[in-house]
Design an enzyme around this catalytic site. Sequence first.
Site, PDB file in Angstrom:
ATOM      1  N   ARG A  14      -8.623   4.889  10.702  1.00  0.00           N
ATOM      2  CA  ARG A  14      -8.524   3.665  11.037  1.00  0.00           C
ATOM      3  C   ARG A  14      -9.626   3.179  12.240  1.00  0.00           C
ATOM      4  NH1 ARG A  14      -2.119   1.818  11.724  1.00  0.00           N
ATOM      5  NH2 ARG A  14      -1.594   2.464   9.724  1.00  0.00           N
TER       6      ARG A  14
ATOM      7  N   ARG B 245      -1.805 -10.226  13.327  1.00  0.00           N
ATOM      8  CA  ARG B 245      -1.903  -8.815  12.820  1.00  0.00           C
ATOM      9  C   ARG B 245      -2.715  -8.609  11.480  1.00  0.00           C
ATOM     10  NH1 ARG B 245       4.156  -7.964  11.829  1.00  0.00           N
ATOM     11  NH2 ARG B 245       3.880  -6.616  10.225  1.00  0.00           N
TER      12      ARG B 245
ATOM     13  N   ARG C 274      13.893 -10.582  11.549  1.00  0.00           N
ATOM     14  CA  ARG C 274      13.062 -10.572  12.692  1.00  0.00           C
ATOM     15  C   ARG C 274      12.404 -12.042  12.915  1.00  0.00           C
ATOM     16  NH1 ARG C 274       9.206  -5.427  11.512  1.00  0.00           N
ATOM     17  NH2 ARG C 274       8.060  -6.501  13.147  1.00  0.00           N
TER      18      ARG C 274
ATOM     19  N   ARG D 227       9.715 -11.269   4.234  1.00  0.00           N
ATOM     20  CA  ARG D 227      10.493  -9.951   4.768  1.00  0.00           C
ATOM     21  C   ARG D 227      10.902 -10.150   6.238  1.00  0.00           C
ATOM     22  NH1 ARG D 227       6.384  -5.021   5.191  1.00  0.00           N
ATOM     23  NH2 ARG D 227       5.892  -5.469   2.982  1.00  0.00           N
TER      24      ARG D 227
ATOM     25  N   LYS E 176       1.033  -1.124  -0.062  1.00  0.00           N
ATOM     26  CA  LYS E 176       0.044   0.132  -0.075  1.00  0.00           C
ATOM     27  C   LYS E 176       0.899   1.085   0.085  1.00  0.00           C
ATOM     28  CE  LYS E 176      -1.884   0.481   3.909  1.00  0.00           C
ATOM     29  NZ  LYS E 176      -1.337   1.685   4.686  1.00  0.00           N
TER      30      LYS E 176
END
Length: 211
Positions: free
Chosen positions: A89, A145, A134, A128, A14
Amino acid sequence: MTRMLIMGPPGSGKGTQASRIADKLGIVAISTGDIFRYNVKEMTALGKEAKKYMDNGDFVPDDVTNRMVAERIRQSDVEHGFLLDGYPRTSGQVEALDGFLTEDGQALNVVIELTVPDEELVARLLGRAESDGRTDDTEDVIQHRLDLYHEQTAAVIQSYVTRGIVQRVDGTGQVDDITERLLQAVYSVRERTGNLPVVQSVADGDGGNPE
Ligand code: AMP
């Protein structure tokens, strides 16, 4: 005049697409996440306030966020339109945005929902996480999430669906193709809602917008 917002889950691309289409449409992309991060980095009063929430992955309170956006959309570079990314949001933010725009005699005219199937988002985000080292970003955390995103955005999107200004766009495939699809979606909502005629097609070359 295009006053729009784009919604999309984490990993949907996005942010990248928001700046690309804002450039093509000659409008300013405003990302609340970027503004907050900038303020945190510069250690402004706003940054210090926002950091407390951001560090825990929570939303910054609506009053702080709304005030920041109200100020930003009244700056002179926004007079030709804007593309909001990451705002609103919450239902409170939807109302607040309507409030500022109405005060200025304006209204939002296009809402784009960039969609990518959850399985692909999980795969992209896992890839990613691995390349960023991570290891805490496990499939379960990522799925959580995504669930939160779906939960939170459902109400926001619904309030715009009833206004007839929402267009869903497939966010899978080549980056350039997605940009093209997004531009066509913006033009089609504007045409459908009678918000200025489209006199030039994106396929003509420069993706130009007659305004
Ligand atoms: P993002 O990059 O859009 O995910 O935003 C990063 C962080 O900034 C979020 O986790 C929130 O803490 C904060 N933030 C960004 N946009 C908003 C918003 N519209 N309302 C509340 N907090 C936000």
